[in-house]
Design a protein around this motif. Sequence first.
Motif, short mmCIF file in Angstrom:
data_model
loop_
_atom_site.label_atom_id
_atom_site.label_comp_id
_atom_site.label_asym_id
_atom_site.label_seq_id
_atom_site.Cartn_x
_atom_site.Cartn_y
_atom_site.Cartn_z
N GLY A 209 -14.28 5.77 0.54
CA GLY A 209 -13.69 4.57 -0.05
C GLY A 209 -12.68 3.95 0.90
N LEU A 210 -12.57 2.64 0.81
CA LEU A 210 -11.62 1.90 1.64
C LEU A 210 -10.97 0.82 0.79
CD1 LEU A 210 -14.04 1.10 4.58
CD2 LEU A 210 -11.91 2.39 4.88
N ARG A 211 -9.75 0.46 1.14
CA ARG A 211 -9.18 -0.72 0.48
C ARG A 211 -9.61 -1.97 1.25
NH1 ARG A 211 -2.94 0.27 -0.98
NH2 ARG A 211 -2.77 0.73 1.26
N GLY A 212 -9.58 -3.08 0.55
CA GLY A 212 -9.83 -4.36 1.22
C GLY A 212 -8.50 -4.92 1.70
N VAL A 213 -8.55 -6.04 2.39
CA VAL A 213 -7.29 -6.66 2.83
C VAL A 213 -7.41 -8.17 2.77
CG1 VAL A 213 -7.94 -6.52 5.30
CG2 VAL A 213 -5.53 -6.68 4.67
N SER A 214 -6.40 -8.79 2.20
CA SER A 214 -6.31 -10.26 2.20
C SER A 214 -5.04 -10.60 2.97
CB SER A 214 -6.21 -10.80 0.77
OG SER A 214 -7.44 -10.60 0.11
N ILE A 342 -2.14 -8.21 1.46
CA ILE A 342 -2.30 -7.40 0.26
C ILE A 342 -3.54 -6.51 0.46
CG2 ILE A 342 -2.81 -7.42 -2.23
CD1 ILE A 342 -1.24 -9.97 -2.47
N ARG A 343 -3.34 -5.21 0.31
CA ARG A 343 -4.48 -4.28 0.34
C ARG A 343 -5.09 -4.28 -1.05
NH1 ARG A 343 -5.83 -2.72 5.68
NH2 ARG A 343 -3.88 -2.96 6.81
N THR A 344 -6.37 -4.49 -1.13
CA THR A 344 -7.03 -4.67 -2.43
C THR A 344 -7.91 -3.47 -2.77
OG1 THR A 344 -8.78 -5.90 -1.32
CG2 THR A 344 -6.98 -7.18 -2.27
N VAL A 345 -8.11 -3.29 -4.07
CA VAL A 345 -8.84 -2.10 -4.57
C VAL A 345 -9.83 -2.55 -5.64
CG1 VAL A 345 -6.87 -0.58 -4.11
CG2 VAL A 345 -7.05 -1.71 -6.33
N PRO A 346 -10.74 -1.61 -6.06
CA PRO A 346 -11.63 -1.97 -7.15
C PRO A 346 -10.82 -2.45 -8.35
CG PRO A 346 -12.22 0.19 -6.24
CD PRO A 346 -10.94 -0.24 -5.58
N ALA A 381 -9.94 -12.27 4.85
CA ALA A 381 -10.03 -11.40 3.67
C ALA A 381 -11.26 -10.52 3.81
CB ALA A 381 -10.14 -12.24 2.40
N GLY A 382 -11.07 -9.23 3.59
CA GLY A 382 -12.19 -8.29 3.62
C GLY A 382 -12.16 -7.50 2.32
N ARG A 383 -13.32 -7.17 1.81
CA ARG A 383 -13.39 -6.53 0.50
C ARG A 383 -13.26 -5.00 0.58
NH1 ARG A 383 -18.82 -8.66 -1.58
NH2 ARG A 383 -19.20 -8.65 0.64
N TRP A 384 -12.84 -4.40 -0.53
CA TRP A 384 -12.75 -2.94 -0.64
C TRP A 384 -14.16 -2.37 -0.71
CZ3 TRP A 384 -15.30 -1.68 -5.04
CH2 TRP A 384 -15.35 -2.66 -6.03
N TRP A 385 -14.25 -1.06 -0.53
CA TRP A 385 -15.55 -0.38 -0.56
C TRP A 385 -15.38 0.98 -1.23
CZ3 TRP A 385 -16.53 4.14 2.52
CH2 TRP A 385 -17.85 4.59 2.50
N TYR A 386 -16.33 1.32 -2.07
CA TYR A 386 -16.30 2.64 -2.71
C TYR A 386 -17.72 3.14 -2.83
CZ TYR A 386 -15.45 6.49 -5.79
OH TYR A 386 -15.40 7.76 -6.30
N PRO A 419 -13.77 -3.84 6.58
CA PRO A 419 -14.61 -4.67 5.68
C PRO A 419 -16.09 -4.66 6.03
CG PRO A 419 -12.59 -5.82 6.31
CD PRO A 419 -12.64 -4.59 7.15
N VAL A 420 -16.41 -4.40 7.28
CA VAL A 420 -17.82 -4.43 7.68
C VAL A 420 -18.62 -3.30 7.01
CG1 VAL A 420 -17.55 -2.95 9.72
CG2 VAL A 420 -19.20 -4.81 9.77
N THR A 421 -17.94 -2.30 6.51
CA THR A 421 -18.62 -1.19 5.82
C THR A 421 -19.49 -1.73 4.70
OG1 THR A 421 -16.66 0.14 6.28
CG2 THR A 421 -18.20 1.04 4.68
#
Length: 477
Positions: A209-214, A342-346, A381-386, A419-421
């Motif tokens: 899992g990774l957090r996203g970032v805006s 901001i680090r973003t999460v599900p 902005a890159g999205r989180w991943w789980y 985010p590329v994940t």
Amino acid sequence: MDSVDKYFEAVEQNQQQFIEALREVVAIPSVSGDAARRGDVVRMGEWLQARWEALGATCKRVDPGKQNLHGVELDLPPVILGQYGDDPSKKTVTLYGHYDVQPALVEDGWETDPFTLVERADGRLVGRGATDDKGPVLGWLLCAETHKQLGIELPVNLKFCFEGMEESGSEGLDEIIIAEADKWFKGTDVVCISDNYWLGKSKPCLTHGLRGVSYFHLVVEGPGADLHSGVFGGTVHEPMVDLVQLLASLVDSKGRIQVAGIYDQVAPVEAAEERTYDALDFNHAALVGDLKSDVVIHADERDTLKHRWRFPTLSIHGVEGAFHASGDKTVIPARVRGKFSIRTVPNMEPAAVAAAVTKHLEKEFSKLGSKNRMEMVETHAGRWWYSSPDHPNFVAAARATERVYGVKPDLTREGGSIPVTLTFEENLKRNVLLLPMGAADDGAHSTNEKIDRRNYIQGIKLFGAYLHEIAATDLAA
Ligand SMILES: C[C@H](N)C(=O)N[C@@H](Cc1c[nH]cn1)C(=O)O
Ligand SMILES: [Zn+2]
Ligand SMILES: [Zn+2]
């Protein structure tokens, strides 16, 4: 002795040569965020392409186009796509990594020149990019080269994608992956990324899992030029005064984000998830040691991990245009640019995050009653991943880890962002594994970044062992 043991033995013997290779790449200051270093970023990409081609890989250089960096028009550095081996009877592993690095200046507090690799007596290999992400990117190459030197056939085909803009928002990369998903990346069975870190210093981990970032820039401007504070202080609205109040309104000193609606978007912690925090190689004593000071907010290790992995956080990174040099300059800066992310999460969505932040800042700015102008821009902005760690890709990596380190890896999430994940997962429709090489105290993005000799060398072994395990694994199971 089987071929993997022979490979391990050769990696042991080649240690010094591998460190010299790391020295060579650290010496290329491929800082993607610095317009003046763009030529070095390109040179680093070309270095990688040349070395893979010398080994026999087929490479395709894709130039993603132009970038506007604060009014300066720049060519984006190349994305190096590669293919090494195309045996239809073998599985294909796609690798991703980045060859750009964060900025690094001696005056930030580096003990030595950041772009000269220095090995310390305790085995630390210090240099910008040593762990993030030049060590791992080089590790894959050295793994393939060592197999060739030994005459051991690589048990899988490799495809790779190495970019030079990861530290600056991966501009242009998603479009390339989407366009190449059914072309260059066709035939991929699994994806592996080595661009994060262990949770501690002794136990390896696999990350799911990774957090996203805006990332946001907040510009406040007023007078047409910088002013004398003795002449104008108290008589004009000062951009810097407005900016610090706006920045201070975003987050409190306990790390709680003050932007209305942000926490409404966060998925609740389920009971099953709660159990994943049991028995991990993580403790506050070690964390405080790594931080060199007890500045930890939370009393409990679980809370620290949750705030790193699965709750959003807001960090203030810096202010462009403000006086920052030594001395006591009595200036009122005319235009300042604050930077925060901001680090973003599900289940947070970048558009909803940006909307909430804009609304908050407009409200706070109106409260100031200032005649200055404020503008907020979301720069990337890159999205989180789980993902589930039960996939055979993870099982193969766990076996490889046990073979190299003699322990089962922890299953972790990561507070940082790659985010590329998600782009790979969604477009190639294949499982993605994060297989870190470096340790928790490597200091990625910080001063005196390092990778330990042990992690670097064992990591190169791990990469080889993983490829052999993948070859032997039923990926449909
Ligand atoms: C985890 C990875 N090695 C990393 O450092 N990612 C960066 C990505 C990024 C996003 N904006 C700028 N850089 C990070 O998490 O900060
Ligand atoms: Zn990285
Ligand atoms: Zn990084």
